[in-house]
Design a protein around this motif. Structure first.
Motif, PDB file in Angstrom:
ATOM      1  N   ILE A  68       0.839  -1.211   0.000  1.00 35.32           N
ATOM      2  CA  ILE A  68       0.000   0.000   0.000  1.00 35.32           C
ATOM      3  C   ILE A  68       0.869   1.254   0.000  1.00 35.32           C
ATOM      4  CG2 ILE A  68      -1.632   1.353   1.393  1.00 35.32           C
ATOM      5  CD1 ILE A  68      -2.879  -1.379   2.247  1.00 35.32           C
ATOM      6  N   VAL A  69       1.853   1.292   0.881  1.00 35.45           N
ATOM      7  CA  VAL A  69       2.736   2.466   0.970  1.00 35.45           C
ATOM      8  C   VAL A  69       3.499   2.650  -0.341  1.00 35.45           C
ATOM      9  CG1 VAL A  69       4.771   3.419   2.140  1.00 35.45           C
ATOM     10  CG2 VAL A  69       2.947   2.381   3.481  1.00 35.45           C
ATOM     11  N   SER A  70       4.001   1.559  -0.900  1.00 33.57           N
ATOM     12  CA  SER A  70       4.752   1.647  -2.159  1.00 33.57           C
ATOM     13  C   SER A  70       3.902   2.224  -3.282  1.00 33.57           C
ATOM     14  CB  SER A  70       5.260   0.264  -2.573  1.00 33.57           C
ATOM     15  OG  SER A  70       6.229  -0.183  -1.665  1.00 33.57           O
ATOM     16  N   MET A  71       2.660   1.766  -3.371  1.00 31.79           N
ATOM     17  CA  MET A  71       1.785   2.286  -4.429  1.00 31.79           C
ATOM     18  C   MET A  71       1.388   3.733  -4.169  1.00 31.79           C
ATOM     19  SD  MET A  71      -0.693  -0.784  -5.697  1.00 31.79           S
ATOM     20  CE  MET A  71      -1.443  -1.089  -4.112  1.00 31.79           C
ATOM     21  N   ARG A  72       1.030   4.047  -2.939  1.00 31.81           N
ATOM     22  CA  ARG A  72       0.562   5.404  -2.625  1.00 31.81           C
ATOM     23  C   ARG A  72       1.645   6.450  -2.832  1.00 31.81           C
ATOM     24  NH1 ARG A  72      -2.405   8.514  -2.501  1.00 31.81           N
ATOM     25  NH2 ARG A  72      -2.496   9.345  -0.420  1.00 31.81           N
ATOM     26  N   PHE A  73       2.878   6.129  -2.461  1.00 32.47           N
ATOM     27  CA  PHE A  73       3.942   7.134  -2.474  1.00 32.47           C
ATOM     28  C   PHE A  73       4.981   6.904  -3.564  1.00 32.47           C
ATOM     29  CE2 PHE A  73       2.111   7.014   1.772  1.00 32.47           C
ATOM     30  CZ  PHE A  73       1.687   8.334   1.877  1.00 32.47           C
ATOM     31  N   GLY A  74       4.711   5.954  -4.468  1.00 34.16           N
ATOM     32  CA  GLY A  74       5.607   5.751  -5.605  1.00 34.16           C
ATOM     33  C   GLY A  74       6.976   5.243  -5.224  1.00 34.16           C
ATOM     34  N   LEU A  75       7.045   4.325  -4.270  1.00 36.21           N
ATOM     35  CA  LEU A  75       8.334   3.756  -3.872  1.00 36.21           C
ATOM     36  C   LEU A  75       8.703   2.599  -4.792  1.00 36.21           C
ATOM     37  CD1 LEU A  75       7.787   3.687  -0.007  1.00 36.21           C
ATOM     38  CD2 LEU A  75       8.754   5.518  -1.395  1.00 36.21           C
ATOM     39  N   ALA A  76       9.955   2.220  -4.766  1.00 38.63           N
ATOM     40  CA  ALA A  76      10.461   1.082  -5.538  1.00 38.63           C
ATOM     41  C   ALA A  76      10.165   1.244  -7.027  1.00 38.63           C
ATOM     42  CB  ALA A  76       9.890  -0.228  -4.997  1.00 38.63           C
ATOM     43  N   GLY A  77      10.297   2.457  -7.518  1.00 42.46           N
ATOM     44  CA  GLY A  77      10.137   2.717  -8.943  1.00 42.46           C
ATOM     45  C   GLY A  77       8.702   2.743  -9.447  1.00 42.46           C
ATOM     46  N   GLN A  78       7.745   2.660  -8.539  1.00 38.19           N
ATOM     47  CA  GLN A  78       6.344   2.688  -8.955  1.00 38.19           C
ATOM     48  C   GLN A  78       5.863   4.128  -9.119  1.00 38.19           C
ATOM     49  OE1 GLN A  78       3.497   0.225  -6.945  1.00 38.19           O
ATOM     50  NE2 GLN A  78       5.086  -1.091  -6.093  1.00 38.19           N
ATOM     51  N   GLN A  79       4.798   4.279  -9.878  1.00 39.23           N
ATOM     52  CA  GLN A  79       4.140   5.580 -10.023  1.00 39.23           C
ATOM     53  C   GLN A  79       3.240   5.802  -8.803  1.00 39.23           C
ATOM     54  OE1 GLN A  79       4.174   7.260 -13.219  1.00 39.23           O
ATOM     55  NE2 GLN A  79       2.783   8.916 -12.726  1.00 39.23           N
ATOM     56  N   GLU A  80       3.201   7.031  -8.286  1.00 38.69           N
ATOM     57  CA  GLU A  80       2.286   7.343  -7.184  1.00 38.69           C
ATOM     58  C   GLU A  80       0.852   7.101  -7.623  1.00 38.69           C
ATOM     59  OE1 GLU A  80       2.521  11.138  -5.181  1.00 38.69           O
ATOM     60  OE2 GLU A  80       4.674  11.197  -5.578  1.00 38.69           O
ATOM     61  N   LYS A  81       0.061   6.559  -6.710  1.00 36.49           N
ATOM     62  CA  LYS A  81      -1.349   6.312  -7.006  1.00 36.49           C
ATOM     63  C   LYS A  81      -2.214   6.965  -5.939  1.00 36.49           C
ATOM     64  CE  LYS A  81      -0.662   1.853  -9.353  1.00 36.49           C
ATOM     65  NZ  LYS A  81       0.440   2.386 -10.057  1.00 36.49           N
ATOM     66  N   THR A  82      -3.434   7.294  -6.321  1.00 37.56           N
ATOM     67  CA  THR A  82      -4.383   7.846  -5.359  1.00 37.56           C
ATOM     68  C   THR A  82      -4.931   6.713  -4.487  1.00 37.56           C
ATOM     69  OG1 THR A  82      -6.288   7.524  -6.808  1.00 37.56           O
ATOM     70  CG2 THR A  82      -5.090   9.629  -7.020  1.00 37.56           C
ATOM     71  N   GLN A  83      -5.585   7.079  -3.397  1.00 40.05           N
ATOM     72  CA  GLN A  83      -6.221   6.067  -2.554  1.00 40.05           C
ATOM     73  C   GLN A  83      -7.248   5.280  -3.360  1.00 40.05           C
ATOM     74  OE1 GLN A  83      -7.795   8.135   0.868  1.00 40.05           O
ATOM     75  NE2 GLN A  83      -5.828   8.068   1.945  1.00 40.05           N
ATOM     76  N   LYS A  84      -7.972   5.948  -4.221  1.00 35.53           N
ATOM     77  CA  LYS A  84      -8.986   5.285  -5.044  1.00 35.53           C
ATOM     78  C   LYS A  84      -8.340   4.268  -5.980  1.00 35.53           C
ATOM     79  CE  LYS A  84     -13.127   4.916  -7.013  1.00 35.53           C
ATOM     80  NZ  LYS A  84     -13.525   3.542  -6.921  1.00 35.53           N
ATOM     81  N   GLU A  85      -7.231   4.645  -6.614  1.00 34.19           N
ATOM     82  CA  GLU A  85      -6.544   3.721  -7.520  1.00 34.19           C
ATOM     83  C   GLU A  85      -6.032   2.487  -6.773  1.00 34.19           C
ATOM     84  OE1 GLU A  85      -4.736   6.746 -10.903  1.00 34.19           O
ATOM     85  OE2 GLU A  85      -3.724   6.618  -8.959  1.00 34.19           O
TER      86      GLU A  85
END
Length: 117
Positions: A68-85
């Motif tokens: 969840i943290v990685s997706m929300r804040f764009g960690l580990a090379g991921q794009q930041e996502k909204t809570q809805k996404e």
């Protein structure tokens, strides 16, 4: 330049010693020319330590929380996502992601405070 002119006269020069004056009559210090700002040196080192502490705290989270943290804040090379996404990807509601995120952030805060105390 003033430094070359006095280089034969002195073996030591203070960074706080006035070497000239500007157009307004303000003293110009050697430190002003060299740009010896304390933050220039210390801030990157502090950020490295903070990043390491955060990585360690994140590694102690359960896998789902890290995800969840990685997706929300764009960690580990991921794009930041909204809570809805994030909620849509995980098949849960946005309000539940919001509650989980708040709980995860509190846990990280407590963990980081324990590390630095």
């Amino acid at each position: 330049m003033h430094i070359r002119k006095i280089s034969g006269q002195k073996t030591e020069v203070s960074l706080d010693e006035p070497i000239n004056t500007d157009w307004d009559g303000n003293e110009l210090l050697l430190a002003d020319i060299l740009g010896t700002d304390h933050d220039t040196v210390m801030r990157p080192m502090e950020e490295d330590v903070e990043h390491q502490l955060l990585r360690e705290a994140l590694s102690r989270l359960p896998e789902r929380d890290r995800y969840i943290v990685s997706m929300r804040f764009g960690l580990a090379g991921q794009q930041e996502k909204t809570q809805k996404e994030v909620a849509d990807l995980m098949g849960i509601s946005q309000s539940y992601i919001s509650r989980l995120e708040k709980r995860i952030m509190q846990r990280l805060r407590r963990d980081l405070l324990r590390q630095v105390s």
